[in-house]
Design a protein around this motif. Sequence first.
Motif: not given
Length: 354
Positions: A117-123
Amino acid sequence: MSAKTIGIIGGGQLGRMLAMAAARLNFRTVILEPQADSPAAQVANHQITAAYDDPAALAELASLCNVVTYEFENVPVGAAETLAASVPVYPPPKALEAAQDRLVEKRFINDCGIPTAKFHSVDSQEDLEAALKDFGGQGVLKTRRLGYDGKGQRVFRSPADSAEGAFAALGGVPLVLESFVAFEREVSIIAARATDGTIVAFDPAENIHRNGILHTSTIPASISDATAKAARQAADAILTSLGYVGVIGIEFFVLADGSLIANEMAPRVHNSGHWTEAAYVVSQFEQHIRAVGGLPLGDAGRHSDCVMQNLIGDDILTVPDWLRRKDALVHLYGKTESRPGRKMGHVTVLTAKT
C-alpha cells in the motif's frame, strides 16, 4: 544421535509448538522468557527466567545452545546480535531489523520488487494532516513498532473523521499512515529457507480477521494458480534477500485482477500456518526446526483441505464440543487464564483434498 540444543527466545504458544516439534527430532530446547512457567517452558527442557536483553541470561543461553531462534519479531535486535557473536542465530538479526519497524519493512519489501500500500512516515501531527490530505482523508495510522493483532492503530474512513490529537493519542511515537487498499480477500504464505538455500513454501491460506485478530484460515485459498505463484515468488525474493534461515509468514491483499499487495511479514512461524500440523506430514513448526537445526526441509505436498479457527477468549469453552468431532484436530496452548482477545488454542477441521 546426540541431542543438540536449540535456544528459543520467547515463551508463548509459538515457542511451545516449536519446542514440541524439536523434541520429536531429538533436539533439546531452552526457553528465554521473563514470565515463569510460560506455555513454552511447560514442554521444554529448561527455562531461563529473565528479560530478553539481560546480559547474563544471554550469555547463559549462548553457552547452553548450539543455535538460537525466536518466536516473535520484537526481540531486541541488540540481544540477537550479541548472541550471534558466539552462536548461530536464525533467522538472522537483520530479519528482525526489517520486520520490527513498519516503515523500514515496507521500504524493504518494495526494494525486493514487491508492491505494498502507499504510505507516509508520520513524526508529528503536522505530518499526519499532510499525509491524510494526500490520501483524501482516508488511511490506517499505525505505530511503526510493537503493534500486533490490531493494537496501536487508528482508521480514518473519510475526510469527516477528525485527526485532531491523533498523533498524541497513539503515544507521540513514530507512526506510518497507509493508504486503503481495495482488495477482494486476504491471503498469507508460509515458506522456509534452509542453510543451503533450499526454499519450500506451503500452499497460500485465505484469512478472515475479526477485530484485528485472525479468526480463520482456509486452505485452499480462492485464488488463481498465477496468484499463488506470485505469492511464492515474493517469498523467494524476501528470503533470498535476507539470507534467511527458518520459517517466515507473509500476508497479502489480493486485488480484483488477482495481483498482490504485500501487507506485512513476520520472521517466525505464523498463526495463519497452524493448520500445517493437520494437513501436511511436516508442519511449519517442524519445518522451522529442520531449517535452523541444519536438517533437510520437509515436502510441501498437502494431503487434505482444511479450515483452521482460532480459539480466542471464551471460545475455550467450546473445546468439549470440538473434541467430539471426528474431523477436528484440537491444539491448546497451556494458558490457565482466559481473557478477551487472548489466543487460547486453535482447531483445524479437515476435509478431502479437492
